[in-house]
Design a protein around this motif. Sequence first.
Motif, short mmCIF file in Angstrom:
data_model
loop_
_atom_site.label_atom_id
_atom_site.label_comp_id
_atom_site.label_asym_id
_atom_site.label_seq_id
_atom_site.Cartn_x
_atom_site.Cartn_y
_atom_site.Cartn_z
N ALA A 1 43.00 35.47 41.21
CA ALA A 1 41.67 34.88 40.98
C ALA A 1 40.78 34.99 42.21
CB ALA A 1 41.81 33.42 40.57
N GLY A 2 41.37 35.31 43.38
CA GLY A 2 40.57 35.46 44.60
C GLY A 2 39.87 34.18 44.98
N PRO A 3 38.60 34.24 45.32
CA PRO A 3 37.87 33.04 45.75
C PRO A 3 37.70 31.99 44.65
CG PRO A 3 36.37 34.90 45.50
CD PRO A 3 37.75 35.46 45.39
N ASP A 4 37.97 32.39 43.37
CA ASP A 4 37.88 31.43 42.27
C ASP A 4 39.19 30.70 42.03
OD1 ASP A 4 35.24 32.17 41.72
OD2 ASP A 4 35.90 33.86 40.48
N GLY A 5 40.21 31.00 42.83
CA GLY A 5 41.52 30.44 42.60
C GLY A 5 41.60 28.93 42.70
N GLY A 6 40.67 28.32 43.39
CA GLY A 6 40.66 26.86 43.52
C GLY A 6 39.78 26.17 42.51
#
Length: 383
Positions: free
Chosen positions: A331-336
Amino acid sequence: MTDWNQMSDAEFRKEVRRFFETEYPAELRNLSHRPKFAEIEHWHKKLHAKGWVAPAWPAEYGGMGLNAAKLLIFYEEQQRWGIVRGRDMGVQMVGPLIIKYGTQAQKDYWLPRILSCETIWCQGYSEPGAGSDLANLRTRAALEGDEFVINGQKIWTTMAHDSTHIFMLVRTDPNAPKKQQGISFLLARMDQPGITVRTIKTLAGEEEFCEVFLDNARTPRENLVGEMNKGWTMAKALLSFERIFIGSPNLAQNALIQLEGFARGRGAFEDPVFRDRFAQAALDVEDHAALYTRFADQLKRGETLGSDVSMLKIWVTETFQRITELMVEAAGPDGGTLGPLQVGNVGMDVLSSFYKARPTTIYGGANEIQRNILAKAVLELPD
């Protein structure tokens, strides 16, 4: 009445699959949370009308009477189709114990109410200081006349706030020479002044677990199941089946399928390091499925599972955790981000899956305890 065991395994799987795929509501597939009974009541009524609420119970008590082979197929098809666990602790845990250890009066009263969900159950086992080492429990029950008076605390009690009754292990002989002795198995109503329930919010913001405080709570003497001070034997009665079902490969298999679809949509497979880690996870899932099949074949032959079945729970839960970690990476930067992330027309709640994977190595006997079992009972290592 249908004798399901007379069908071939292939015919039975086809029948079960057809019913699940046709009748199970699409909106309930692969839920990320444990639903309250009101959310799944209509599905439970379908199962009850068909006589499929209790696949493992003998037919004489309203169950399907499935043998080990058919029972594995039933649960495998449930998991394959993403059918959520309902309010099944009555069916899976207390019901079989009443069938095996209960009086005829207890069977006549409780079993029909468990099947219909007139009674909805929670499990009062774990306590502060007595989780994986359950024999350390401190909740006490003293017999006063025709009632037990119960004092103590239970924790991590799943869905206690949505339950009408609790079955619990309590200490009835605090002077017993060994901690596994002096424990009894009691049933009690939740809607009484002596019981207080507090929910515990998880990282995902869900309220599935609870604390249960017992302050002079009461239950009639006839709600003692089995012999006084013999509850520890009962608590272990269903251990083999519990271990193999917790160790089912479907948990990791479904997560791997979700990971592959999500990662391809996000372009993660362009990274050779990610491809290598995905391949390793896929091999672990296949190896675990082969091991699971070995233990399932033992059950199908009517054999008793040994302590080595603990390998299943360790393997599948730790593999599941690694897969969800890869989801967060993909998810990259959307993982959180909490909530569904879109990949084409599909939404994937990556963080919820990650959170769901965290407690799997703890419930059903922490993996550290499972490793101790393997070390002592299988490898015969010294203490």
